[in-house]
Write an enzyme that holds these catalytic residues in place. Sequence first.
Site, PDB file in Angstrom:
ATOM      1  N   ASP A   1       1.016  -1.249   0.031  1.00  0.00           N
ATOM      2  CA  ASP A   1       0.176   0.197  -0.040  1.00  0.00           C
ATOM      3  C   ASP A   1       0.920   1.313   0.146  1.00  0.00           C
ATOM      4  OD1 ASP A   1      -3.157   0.376   0.846  1.00  0.00           O
ATOM      5  OD2 ASP A   1      -2.056   2.149   1.120  1.00  0.00           O
TER       6      ASP A   1
ATOM      7  N   ASP B   1       4.066   2.359  -4.351  1.00  0.00           N
ATOM      8  CA  ASP B   1       3.209   2.979  -5.269  1.00  0.00           C
ATOM      9  C   ASP B   1       2.939   2.082  -6.320  1.00  0.00           C
ATOM     10  OD1 ASP B   1       1.917   4.702  -6.873  1.00  0.00           O
ATOM     11  OD2 ASP B   1       3.172   6.517  -6.404  1.00  0.00           O
TER      12      ASP B   1
ATOM     13  N   ASN C   1      -5.964  -4.764  -5.837  1.00  0.00           N
ATOM     14  CA  ASN C   1      -7.164  -4.075  -5.416  1.00  0.00           C
ATOM     15  C   ASN C   1      -6.934  -2.832  -5.418  1.00  0.00           C
ATOM     16  OD1 ASN C   1      -9.638  -3.781  -3.442  1.00  0.00           O
ATOM     17  ND2 ASN C   1      -7.844  -3.094  -2.452  1.00  0.00           N
TER      18      ASN C   1
ATOM     19  N   TYR D   1     -13.636   6.890 -14.357  1.00  0.00           N
ATOM     20  CA  TYR D   1     -13.682   5.806 -13.450  1.00  0.00           C
ATOM     21  C   TYR D   1     -14.190   4.379 -14.114  1.00  0.00           C
ATOM     22  CZ  TYR D   1     -14.347   2.643  -9.310  1.00  0.00           C
ATOM     23  OH  TYR D   1     -14.355   1.840  -8.373  1.00  0.00           O
TER      24      TYR D   1
ATOM     25  N   ALA E   1     -19.677   0.198  -1.954  1.00  0.00           N
ATOM     26  CA  ALA E   1     -19.315  -0.657  -0.769  1.00  0.00           C
ATOM     27  C   ALA E   1     -19.133   0.499   0.256  1.00  0.00           C
ATOM     28  CB  ALA E   1     -18.045  -1.399  -1.186  1.00  0.00           C
TER      29      ALA E   1
ATOM     30  N   THR F   1     -16.881   1.844   2.513  1.00  0.00           N
ATOM     31  CA  THR F   1     -15.516   1.777   2.919  1.00  0.00           C
ATOM     32  C   THR F   1     -15.074   3.509   3.216  1.00  0.00           C
ATOM     33  OG1 THR F   1     -14.651   2.151   0.868  1.00  0.00           O
ATOM     34  CG2 THR F   1     -15.003   0.081   1.425  1.00  0.00           C
TER      35      THR F   1
HETATM   36  N1  LIG Z   1     -15.987   1.296  -2.201  1.00  0.00           N
HETATM   37  C1  LIG Z   1     -16.665   1.233  -3.311  1.00  0.00           C
HETATM   38  O1  LIG Z   1     -17.958   1.557  -3.470  1.00  0.00           O
HETATM   39  C2  LIG Z   1     -16.050   0.216  -4.365  1.00  0.00           C
HETATM   40  C3  LIG Z   1     -16.939  -0.296  -5.315  1.00  0.00           C
HETATM   41  C4  LIG Z   1     -16.521  -0.798  -6.487  1.00  0.00           C
HETATM   42  C5  LIG Z   1     -15.028  -1.078  -6.772  1.00  0.00           C
HETATM   43  N2  LIG Z   1     -14.219  -0.587  -5.617  1.00  0.00           N
HETATM   44  C6  LIG Z   1     -12.815  -0.597  -5.882  1.00  0.00           C
HETATM   45  O2  LIG Z   1     -12.146  -1.307  -4.615  1.00  0.00           O
HETATM   46  C7  LIG Z   1     -10.945  -1.025  -4.596  1.00  0.00           C
HETATM   47  C8  LIG Z   1     -10.794  -0.488  -3.290  1.00  0.00           C
HETATM   48  O3  LIG Z   1     -11.451   0.556  -2.715  1.00  0.00           O
HETATM   49  P1  LIG Z   1     -11.925   1.043  -1.257  1.00  0.00           P
HETATM   50  O4  LIG Z   1     -13.138   1.345  -1.312  1.00  0.00           O
HETATM   51  O5  LIG Z   1     -11.241  -0.128  -0.415  1.00  0.00           O
HETATM   52  O6  LIG Z   1     -11.026   2.108  -1.194  1.00  0.00           O
HETATM   53  P2  LIG Z   1      -9.991   2.875  -0.181  1.00  0.00           P
HETATM   54  O7  LIG Z   1      -9.746   4.178  -0.512  1.00  0.00           O
HETATM   55  O8  LIG Z   1     -10.686   2.605   1.261  1.00  0.00           O
HETATM   56  O9  LIG Z   1      -8.782   1.794  -0.157  1.00  0.00           O
HETATM   57  C9  LIG Z   1      -8.033   1.991  -1.145  1.00  0.00           C
HETATM   58  C10 LIG Z   1      -6.415   1.409  -0.795  1.00  0.00           C
HETATM   59  O10 LIG Z   1      -5.721   1.653  -2.110  1.00  0.00           O
HETATM   60  C11 LIG Z   1      -4.413   2.394  -1.636  1.00  0.00           C
HETATM   61  N3  LIG Z   1      -3.889   3.059  -2.831  1.00  0.00           N
HETATM   62  C12 LIG Z   1      -4.411   4.035  -3.706  1.00  0.00           C
HETATM   63  N4  LIG Z   1      -3.589   4.378  -4.475  1.00  0.00           N
HETATM   64  C13 LIG Z   1      -2.331   3.648  -4.539  1.00  0.00           C
HETATM   65  C14 LIG Z   1      -1.121   3.416  -5.096  1.00  0.00           C
HETATM   66  N5  LIG Z   1      -0.982   4.150  -6.126  1.00  0.00           N
HETATM   67  N6  LIG Z   1      -0.276   2.461  -4.947  1.00  0.00           N
HETATM   68  C15 LIG Z   1      -0.674   1.634  -3.741  1.00  0.00           C
HETATM   69  N7  LIG Z   1      -1.753   1.651  -2.881  1.00  0.00           N
HETATM   70  C16 LIG Z   1      -2.513   2.679  -3.528  1.00  0.00           C
HETATM   71  C17 LIG Z   1      -4.797   3.262  -0.527  1.00  0.00           C
HETATM   72  O11 LIG Z   1      -3.637   3.798   0.152  1.00  0.00           O
HETATM   73  C18 LIG Z   1      -5.760   2.676   0.181  1.00  0.00           C
HETATM   74  O12 LIG Z   1      -5.311   1.983   1.384  1.00  0.00           O
HETATM   75  C19 LIG Z   1     -10.510   0.017  -5.468  1.00  0.00           C
HETATM   76  O13 LIG Z   1     -10.024  -0.481  -6.773  1.00  0.00           O
HETATM   77  C20 LIG Z   1     -11.992   0.720  -6.025  1.00  0.00           C
HETATM   78  O14 LIG Z   1     -11.886   1.062  -7.291  1.00  0.00           O
HETATM   79  C21 LIG Z   1     -14.608   0.114  -4.570  1.00  0.00           C
END
Ligand SMILES: NC(=O)c1ccc[n+]([C@@H]2O[C@H](COP(=O)([O-])OP(=O)(O)OC[C@H]3O[C@@H](n4cnc5c(N)ncnc54)[C@H](O)[C@@H]3O)[C@@H](O)[C@H]2O)c1
Length: 251
Positions: free
Chosen positions: A37, A53, A80, A145, A178, A180
Site C-alpha cells: 500500500d 506505489d 485491489n 472511473y 461499498a 469503505t
Molecule cells: N468502495 C466502493 O464503493 C467500491 C466499489 C467498487 C469497486 N471499488 C474498488 O475497490 C478497490 C478498493 O477501494 P476501497 O473502497 O477499499 O478504497 P480505499 O480508499 O478505502 O482503499 C484503497 C487503498 O488503496 C491504496 N492505494 C491508492 N493508490 C495507491 C497506489 N498508487 N499505490 C498503492 N496503494 C494505493 C490506498 O492507500 C488505500 O489503502 C478500488 O480498486 C476501487 O476502485 C470500490
Amino acid sequence: MSDFEGLKALVTGGASGLGRATAELLAARGAQVAVLDLDPSSVEKPLLAYRADVTDDASVRTAVAAAVAELGGLDVLVNNAGIGAQGSVEDNDDEEWHRVLDVNVVGMVRVARAALPHLRESAYAAIVNTCSIAATAGLPQRALYSATKGAVYSLTLAMAADHVREGIRVNCVNPGTADTPWIGRLLAKAPDPAAERAALEARQPTGRLVSADEVAGAIAYLASPLSGATTGTSLAVDGGMQGLRLRPVGQ
Ligand SMILES: NC(=O)c1ccc[n+]([C@@H]2O[C@H](COP(=O)([O-])OP(=O)(O)OC[C@H]3O[C@@H](n4cnc5c(N)ncnc54)[C@H](O)[C@@H]3O)[C@@H](O)[C@H]2O)c1
C-alpha cells in the site's frame, strides 16, 4: 483444515476498505498475508506490510520481491489498489485521465508482472482483480472511473486466457457501492451527505450499501483452491444492482 492453510497472499491497497477486509479474511482462513500500500502504517501483525506505489514500477518490483521473500512464495494476488474519479468526459483533463488509468489499470499490470514468476511456482495460483459495477453498467458522472474498470474487466479475461495453461486462475469481483473510507470521502464532499448516502442506498435493490466483508468473502471465494475450475469470470457483489430491475416500492 481451512482452505488457505499454508498459502501465501499479497493484497494491494490492503491498508484500507475492501483490501483491508480481504487481507484480514484470508489471514483468518489460514493464509500468510502481505499488504502492499501507499501508506501501510495502520497495518498490524500478523499481516506483513510493504510500502509501494503501484504507479512506480521499481517500487512495485522491490516490494513484491521483499514480500515473496518474507512469505516464502506466492499463491494468491489480490490486485485491489484503486482510486476514484468523478464527472463526465468534459470534467477531467488529459493529465487526470492518465493519472487514474495509471493507478487503476497499469498499476494492476505492474503488480501482476512482478508476481507472475512466483505464481508460476504455486500449485494453487490465483489472481483476483477488484473491478466494479462501473464496468458493466452506465453510471452518471463516472466516465473516467468507468473506463478504468471496463479496462480491468477486459484485462481480467485476457489474463485468464494467457495464464490458464500455466495453472494460474484470473477472475474479478465487481462490487456495487461499498461502505469503505472511500465512500466516506465521497459523501463528505457532497452538498448533503445524508441525502447522497440515501440515494446511493436506494440505487441498490437490497436498499443498503455493500459491506467490505461481503466483498472480501467474494474475493476469498475466487482466490480459494476450492474454486479451481473458476477462471475468467466476474462476480457481482452489488446488492442486485446489475442484474435486477425492481418496480418502485408500492407498485
Ligand atoms: N468502495 C466502493 O464503493 C467500491 C466499489 C467498487 C469497486 N471499488 C474498488 O475497490 C478497490 C478498493 O477501494 P476501497 O473502497 O477499499 O478504497 P480505499 O480508499 O478505502 O482503499 C484503497 C487503498 O488503496 C491504496 N492505494 C491508492 N493508490 C495507491 C497506489 N498508487 N499505490 C498503492 N496503494 C494505493 C490506498 O492507500 C488505500 O489503502 C478500488 O480498486 C476501487 O476502485 C470500490
